[in-house]
Design a protein around this motif. Structure first.
Motif, PDB file in Angstrom:
ATOM      1  N   MET A  70     -23.804  21.239  39.817  1.00 10.93           N
ATOM      2  CA  MET A  70     -24.122  19.712  40.468  1.00 10.93           C
ATOM      3  C   MET A  70     -24.643  19.920  41.841  1.00 10.93           C
ATOM      4  SD  MET A  70     -21.979  16.260  40.454  1.00 10.93           S
ATOM      5  CE  MET A  70     -20.711  16.759  41.800  1.00 10.93           C
ATOM      6  N   VAL A  71     -23.990  20.774  42.637  1.00 12.85           N
ATOM      7  CA  VAL A  71     -24.160  21.106  44.063  1.00 12.85           C
ATOM      8  C   VAL A  71     -25.757  21.839  44.001  1.00 12.85           C
ATOM      9  CG1 VAL A  71     -23.508  22.304  46.074  1.00 12.85           C
ATOM     10  CG2 VAL A  71     -21.736  21.148  44.904  1.00 12.85           C
ATOM     11  N   LEU A  72     -25.918  22.700  43.306  1.00 10.02           N
ATOM     12  CA  LEU A  72     -27.171  23.233  43.239  1.00 10.02           C
ATOM     13  C   LEU A  72     -28.321  22.443  43.186  1.00 10.02           C
ATOM     14  CD1 LEU A  72     -26.206  26.780  41.540  1.00 10.02           C
ATOM     15  CD2 LEU A  72     -26.784  26.508  43.873  1.00 10.02           C
ATOM     16  N   ALA A 102     -32.648   9.591  45.543  1.00 12.82           N
ATOM     17  CA  ALA A 102     -32.343  10.630  44.613  1.00 12.82           C
ATOM     18  C   ALA A 102     -31.111  11.218  44.876  1.00 12.82           C
ATOM     19  CB  ALA A 102     -33.435  11.786  44.850  1.00 12.82           C
ATOM     20  N   SER A 103     -30.754  11.532  45.810  1.00 13.14           N
ATOM     21  CA  SER A 103     -29.473  12.058  46.219  1.00 13.14           C
ATOM     22  C   SER A 103     -28.181  11.538  45.654  1.00 13.14           C
ATOM     23  CB  SER A 103     -29.043  12.693  47.612  1.00 13.14           C
ATOM     24  OG  SER A 103     -30.005  13.643  47.874  1.00 13.14           O
ATOM     25  N   GLN A 104     -28.152  10.087  45.780  1.00 13.35           N
ATOM     26  CA  GLN A 104     -27.379   9.264  45.550  1.00 13.35           C
ATOM     27  C   GLN A 104     -27.028   9.099  44.105  1.00 13.35           C
ATOM     28  OE1 GLN A 104     -27.258   5.224  46.973  1.00 13.35           O
ATOM     29  NE2 GLN A 104     -25.537   4.580  46.471  1.00 13.35           N
ATOM     30  N   GLU A 105     -28.190   8.991  43.407  1.00 10.95           N
ATOM     31  CA  GLU A 105     -28.267   8.742  41.949  1.00 10.95           C
ATOM     32  C   GLU A 105     -27.834  10.096  41.263  1.00 10.95           C
ATOM     33  OE1 GLU A 105     -31.436   7.391  38.473  1.00 10.95           O
ATOM     34  OE2 GLU A 105     -32.213   7.928  40.423  1.00 10.95           O
ATOM     35  N   LEU A 106     -28.328  11.143  41.902  1.00  9.89           N
ATOM     36  CA  LEU A 106     -27.987  12.588  41.250  1.00  9.89           C
ATOM     37  C   LEU A 106     -26.291  12.717  41.252  1.00  9.89           C
ATOM     38  CD1 LEU A 106     -28.785  15.162  40.139  1.00  9.89           C
ATOM     39  CD2 LEU A 106     -28.660  16.117  42.458  1.00  9.89           C
ATOM     40  N   LEU A 107     -25.837  12.399  42.535  1.00  6.97           N
ATOM     41  CA  LEU A 107     -24.472  12.382  42.693  1.00  6.97           C
ATOM     42  C   LEU A 107     -23.568  11.647  41.622  1.00  6.97           C
ATOM     43  CD1 LEU A 107     -23.984  12.998  46.404  1.00  6.97           C
ATOM     44  CD2 LEU A 107     -23.651  14.520  44.629  1.00  6.97           C
ATOM     45  N   VAL A 108     -23.922  10.447  41.609  1.00  5.89           N
ATOM     46  CA  VAL A 108     -23.283   9.472  40.534  1.00  5.89           C
ATOM     47  C   VAL A 108     -23.415   9.613  39.155  1.00  5.89           C
ATOM     48  CG1 VAL A 108     -23.376   6.977  39.733  1.00  5.89           C
ATOM     49  CG2 VAL A 108     -23.580   7.483  42.202  1.00  5.89           C
ATOM     50  N   LYS A 109     -24.687  10.053  38.739  1.00 16.21           N
ATOM     51  CA  LYS A 109     -24.605  10.638  37.375  1.00 16.21           C
ATOM     52  C   LYS A 109     -24.362  11.870  37.050  1.00 16.21           C
ATOM     53  CE  LYS A 109     -28.762   7.741  36.601  1.00 16.21           C
ATOM     54  NZ  LYS A 109     -30.457   7.801  36.135  1.00 16.21           N
ATOM     55  N   GLY A 110     -24.302  12.703  38.150  1.00 14.87           N
ATOM     56  CA  GLY A 110     -23.722  14.076  37.819  1.00 14.87           C
ATOM     57  C   GLY A 110     -22.031  13.861  37.795  1.00 14.87           C
ATOM     58  N   LEU A 111     -21.735  13.227  38.496  1.00 14.45           N
ATOM     59  CA  LEU A 111     -20.202  13.178  38.463  1.00 14.45           C
ATOM     60  C   LEU A 111     -19.794  12.560  37.349  1.00 14.45           C
ATOM     61  CD1 LEU A 111     -19.147  11.863  42.041  1.00 14.45           C
ATOM     62  CD2 LEU A 111     -18.571  14.027  41.130  1.00 14.45           C
TER      63      LEU A 111
END
Length: 382
Positions: free
Chosen positions: A27-29, A71-80
């Motif tokens: 997820m970080v990558l 995009a970063s916020q959406e990626l973090l939420v869905k990734g978590l």
């Protein structure tokens, strides 16, 4: 209440930590790649504006920053959320898989708990995949086979020892009862009874002494020799031949010896008994006008004693049975001459001294027994 740290729980936790860690790294990558990829305005001139679909115009740098943040916020939420779901499913799956993989271990534990003297015939009999668990199950079954054989040997030993001790005691009691019930018994009759009782008591005493030597030898084979001094197998062998000289003359044996120095380090009493037992067996189980060959020697690393005799024929397949207490040629030998512990004591003494003994049946009858022990110069006496 504390949670028991079972192997299943530890495997599950390990799998969960690895799964969550790997997911977090991915997820970080992904987050870093998205932030680096969404920078189109870096290639535009400063002050460039962009026209949005709603008619607004924004500075390209501002628009890029808003786009990257969204995009970063959406990626973090869905990734978590995805990481949490994968972790739950992965940990649950790991718990089930670990339980299935460790099921044979529970079988081993259950079988071990059920085992007793009356249930030593039970085995795991694992028929699953040929993996480490199958190897453990086979090893456990093999251990049970050895334990069962040891129990059976112990039962035979106790039964035969009881029989050997009961025989002279019964002889003594019978002789005493018969003589005392004879009101006309004279001094000669009492002397005859005393002779029989003395012979029977000597036989019982010899058996007890042999049992004590066997127990002492086997105990020292497990924990090491309590006494270690330098001695010579040739000296003990010569003394044994001298002690049996009358019996040798009585049956007319031809003895050929080659007693070269054979220095060893060990318990002199046990080593003398080893040589004595070999010589006694070679004489007792020989025949009239037979032959006896005895030799000792050393090559600097090992010392040896070889005793070969003529006598009754022994099948090579019966040789291993000669080392079992109270057995002769693979058959029960209670009631025969001697205590029946000769070669059992020899093997125990060899084990206690770090040596070995080999027996081979001779064509035409008789045996050759070879004892090899570490030579004295391979260790220091204490």
């Amino acid at each position: 209440m504390s949670v028991r740290p079972t192997l299943r729980l530890r495997l599950t936790l390990l799998n969960g930590v690895l799964l969550v860690g790997a997911g977090a790294i991915l997820m970080v990558l992904a987050w870093l790649l998205v932030r680096d990829a969404l920078r189109p305005s870096d290639e535009l001139r400063p002050g460039t504006t962009v026209l949005l679909a709603d008619g607004r115009s924004l500075d390209a740098a501002v628009w890029q920053r808003q786009l990257v943040d969204a995009a970063s916020q959406e990626l973090l939420v869905k990734g978590l959320i995805a990481l949490l779901a994968i972790s739950v499913v992965g940990v649950a799956g790991a718990y089930l898989v670990a339980g299935r993989a460790l099921r044979p271990l529970h079988q081993v534990t259950a079988t071990a708990r059920r085992l007793g003297e009356a249930t030593l015939d039970q085995r795991i009999g694992w028929s699953g995949a040929d993996d480490e668990v199958a190897e453990l199950a086979r090893t456990f079954d093999a251990m049970l086979d050895r334990i069962t054989a040891a129990f059976e040997a112990q039962k035979r030993f106790v039964a035969n020892a009881s029989h050997e001790l009961r025989t002279p005691l019964a002889v003594m009691r019978t002789e005493i009862d018969v003589t005392l019930s004879d009101g006309e018994a004279d001094t000669a009759e009492y002397r005859r009874m005393a002779t029989v009782v003395r012979d029977a008591s000597e036989r019982a005493n010899g058996l007890v002494d042999a049992l004590l030597v066997l127990a002492r030898s086997e105990a020292q084979a497990g924990r090491g020799l309590a006494r270690r001094t330098e001695c010579d197998l040739a000296t003990g062998t010569a003394n044994a031949l001298s002690a049996m000289s009358r019996e040798v003359e009585r049956i007319g044996l031809r003895v050929q010896t080659s007693l070269k120095p054979a220095p060893v380090v060990g318990d002199p009493g046990l080593l003398d008994r080893l040589a004595g037992n070999l010589i006694e067996n070679a004489v007792r189980y020989n025949h009239l006008h037979g032959r006896l060959w005895v030799r000792t020697g050393t090559d600097g690393r090992t010392s040896w004693l070889v005793v070969r005799n003529t006598g009754f024929e022994v099948d090579q397949a019966d040789v291993p049975g000669l080392f079992e207490p109270f057995r002769r040629g693979g058959r029960e030998r209670t009631g025969a001459r001697g205590s029946g512990l000769g070669l059992s004591i020899v093997r125990a003494v060899c084990d206690a001294h770090g040596g070995n003994v080999q027996v081979s049946a001779q064509r035409g009858g008789g045996l050759e027994v070879t004892v090899t022990l570490p030579a004295a110069d391979t260790g220091a006496a204490t």
